[in-house]
Design a protein around this motif. Structure first.
Motif, PDB file in Angstrom:
ATOM      1  N   VAL A   9       2.693 -21.812 120.202  1.00 59.52           N
ATOM      2  CA  VAL A   9       2.180 -22.796 121.152  1.00 59.52           C
ATOM      3  C   VAL A   9       0.662 -22.778 120.989  1.00 59.52           C
ATOM      4  N   SER A  10       0.019 -23.932 121.099  1.00 58.62           N
ATOM      5  CA  SER A  10      -1.433 -23.970 120.876  1.00 58.62           C
ATOM      6  C   SER A  10      -2.168 -23.180 121.945  1.00 58.62           C
ATOM      7  N   THR A  11      -3.072 -22.319 121.502  1.00 61.34           N
ATOM      8  CA  THR A  11      -3.878 -21.505 122.418  1.00 61.34           C
ATOM      9  C   THR A  11      -5.338 -21.902 122.277  1.00 61.34           C
ATOM     10  N   ARG A  12      -5.941 -22.307 123.382  1.00 60.28           N
ATOM     11  CA  ARG A  12      -7.365 -22.680 123.356  1.00 60.28           C
ATOM     12  C   ARG A  12      -8.202 -21.745 124.215  1.00 60.28           C
ATOM     13  N   THR A  13      -7.552 -20.782 124.856  1.00 61.59           N
ATOM     14  CA  THR A  13      -8.270 -19.812 125.688  1.00 61.59           C
ATOM     15  C   THR A  13      -7.885 -18.415 125.213  1.00 61.59           C
ATOM     16  N   GLY A 112     -10.054 -31.752 114.921  1.00 59.51           N
ATOM     17  CA  GLY A 112     -11.209 -32.471 115.451  1.00 59.51           C
ATOM     18  C   GLY A 112     -12.205 -31.618 116.221  1.00 59.51           C
ATOM     19  N   SER A 113     -11.687 -30.656 117.018  1.00 63.02           N
ATOM     20  CA  SER A 113     -12.565 -29.982 117.992  1.00 63.02           C
ATOM     21  C   SER A 113     -13.429 -28.865 117.404  1.00 63.02           C
ATOM     22  N   PHE A 114     -14.039 -29.087 116.258  1.00 56.78           N
ATOM     23  CA  PHE A 114     -14.970 -28.070 115.743  1.00 56.78           C
ATOM     24  C   PHE A 114     -16.037 -28.744 114.888  1.00 56.78           C
TER      25      PHE A 114
HETATM   26  C1  LIG Z   1      -3.259 -31.558 112.466  1.00 54.64           C
HETATM   27  C2  LIG Z   1      -3.510 -31.142 113.881  1.00 54.64           C
HETATM   28  C3  LIG Z   1      -4.776 -31.279 114.420  1.00 54.64           C
HETATM   29  C4  LIG Z   1      -5.031 -30.863 115.734  1.00 54.64           C
HETATM   30  N1  LIG Z   1      -6.309 -30.953 116.218  1.00 54.64           N
HETATM   31  C5  LIG Z   1      -6.586 -30.500 117.461  1.00 54.64           C
HETATM   32  C6  LIG Z   1      -7.925 -30.524 117.945  1.00 54.64           C
HETATM   33  O1  LIG Z   1      -8.851 -30.946 117.252  1.00 54.64           O
HETATM   34  N2  LIG Z   1      -8.157 -30.047 119.191  1.00 54.64           N
HETATM   35  C7  LIG Z   1      -7.164 -29.546 119.975  1.00 54.64           C
HETATM   36  O2  LIG Z   1      -7.449 -29.118 121.091  1.00 54.64           O
HETATM   37  N3  LIG Z   1      -5.871 -29.503 119.547  1.00 54.64           N
HETATM   38  C8  LIG Z   1      -5.565 -29.961 118.309  1.00 54.64           C
HETATM   39  N4  LIG Z   1      -4.269 -29.907 117.836  1.00 54.64           N
HETATM   40  C9  LIG Z   1      -3.197 -29.328 118.659  1.00 54.64           C
HETATM   41  C10 LIG Z   1      -2.239 -30.398 119.226  1.00 54.64           C
HETATM   42  O3  LIG Z   1      -2.839 -31.044 120.320  1.00 54.64           O
HETATM   43  C11 LIG Z   1      -0.921 -29.700 119.645  1.00 54.64           C
HETATM   44  O4  LIG Z   1      -0.302 -29.185 118.498  1.00 54.64           O
HETATM   45  C12 LIG Z   1       0.048 -30.641 120.345  1.00 54.64           C
HETATM   46  O5  LIG Z   1      -0.491 -31.115 121.556  1.00 54.64           O
HETATM   47  C13 LIG Z   1       1.394 -29.941 120.654  1.00 54.64           C
HETATM   48  O6  LIG Z   1       1.188 -28.788 121.432  1.00 54.64           O
HETATM   49  P1  LIG Z   1       1.660 -27.357 120.922  1.00 54.64           P
HETATM   50  O7  LIG Z   1       0.927 -27.063 119.640  1.00 54.64           O
HETATM   51  O8  LIG Z   1       1.298 -26.400 122.019  1.00 54.64           O
HETATM   52  O9  LIG Z   1       3.147 -27.422 120.670  1.00 54.64           O
HETATM   53  C14 LIG Z   1      -3.984 -30.331 116.534  1.00 54.64           C
HETATM   54  C15 LIG Z   1      -2.705 -30.200 115.974  1.00 54.64           C
HETATM   55  C16 LIG Z   1      -2.470 -30.586 114.668  1.00 54.64           C
HETATM   56  C17 LIG Z   1      -1.118 -30.395 114.075  1.00 54.64           C
END
Ligand SMILES: Cc1cc2nc3c(=O)[nH]c(=O)nc-3n(C[C@H](O)[C@H](O)[C@H](O)COP(=O)(O)O)c2cc1C
Length: 279
Positions: A9-13, A112-114
């Motif tokens: 799952v994506s972690t941003r913190t 994108g976010s970097f």
């Molecule tokens: C190619 C790619 C680029 C992404 N770029 C960003 C980003 O720049 N910033 C960010 O916060 N999340 C980014 N994400 C994370 C997505 O937002 C996230 O994978 C999606 O919302 C699904 O959530 P999950 O990864 O928790 O399942 C990116 C994901 C992918 C696959």
């Protein structure tokens, strides 16, 4: 890696702890393993590991526009600026991320976010930095911005199964009642991360489940500001999940890039998988 797909799952913190030498070596070993390994279109990459600190020699802290907190380290790489190379980057980088997930690390794909220039200043004109990925351990609580990003992207949701997976020969959604192993593989694709959670992948399956066609249904105008084909990364991630699923059930399929009979308006053909003929 099936379990990692379900757990990632994506972690941003991230937590405030620094990585130990043992952890750094462990992460570097995963990256090294992927040196020279080719993606479905034959491209390979030299992924890098960087500590996110000002104190490490000349290494610079990377800018995350305040969106990603306490990043201890990150991995990244450079690709040729072609669709197929970026697909391969997505495919291989996702495998690295899933291996790190198996080892207990938290991650987040970042397209994108970097601030790209703090990752690599000099690129050849035909090169891009498709993505980087912070690596560490999540904090106990997500930051406010992390929660806001997840809610804006509806990150916990995925498009309906029948939108993503259909039969090739007839206008019919793939039924969830067919071979449960096959359906599980499709669910692994559905769980994949994608940029802004757009989920542009579409898969079509032959009646006998012996041929699988991968496509992109691009989101109009999406990613133009970034200046590279970000949804090609999503395509590569989906192919990685498909292959991990096939391997998990010991289904033998061969990749084939077809040149006829697979092109439709509004869909971009990526790759076909055909069940291998075994004696
Ligand atoms: C190619 C790619 C680029 C992404 N770029 C960003 C980003 O720049 N910033 C960010 O916060 N999340 C980014 N994400 C994370 C997505 O937002 C996230 O994978 C999606 O919302 C699904 O959530 P999950 O990864 O928790 O399942 C990116 C994901 C992918 C696959």
């Amino acid at each position: 890696m099936r379990k990692a797909i379900l757990e990632r799952v994506s972690t941003r913190t991230f937590g405030k702890e620094v990585l130990s030498k043992k952890q750094i070596d462990e992460i570097k070993a995963v990256i090294d393993k992927y040196k020279g390994i080719k993606g479905p279109f034959g491209n390979s990459f030299e992924f890098t590991f960087n500590l996110n600190s000002n104190n490490e020699g000349k290494k610079q802290k990377i800018g995350f526009y305040g969106m990603i907190k306490n990043v201890p380290a990150y991995i990244g790489g450079v690709s040729l600026d072609t669709r197929n190379s970026i697909i391969d980057f997505g495919y291989l980088f996702e495998k690295v991320i899933l291996e790190l997930t198996t080892l207990g690390y938290d991650t987040c794909w970042l397209g994108g976010s970097f601030r790209r220039s703090t990752y690599r200043k000099k690129l050849a004109p035909n090169e891009v930095i498709p993505a980087i990925c912070p690596v560490g351990h999540r904090a106990d609580q997500r930051s406010f911005l992390d929660k806001r990003i997840r809610s804006a992207a509806q990150s916990h949701k995925r498009l309906p199964f029948g939108t993503l997976f259909q039969y090739f020969d007839e206008e019919k959604e793939l039924e969830e009642t067919t071979d449960s192993r096959f359906i599980d593989i499709m669910h692994l694709i559905q769980r994949g991360p994608s940029a802004s959670n757009k989920q542009p992948w579409r898969f079509f399956v032959a009646e006998k489940h012996d041929v699988i066609y991968a496509y992109l249904e691009r989101t109009e105008g999406y990613g133009i500001a970034l200046g590279y084909d970000i949804q090609a990364l999503d395509a590569g991630i989906a192919l990685a999940h498909l292959e991990i699923g096939l391997e998990n059930y010991d289904f033998k399929f061969d990749r084939e890039e077809e040149t006829k009979g697979v092109f439709f308006d509004g869909l971009e053909y990526i790759m076909t998988y055909k069940r291998a003929i075994t004696e």
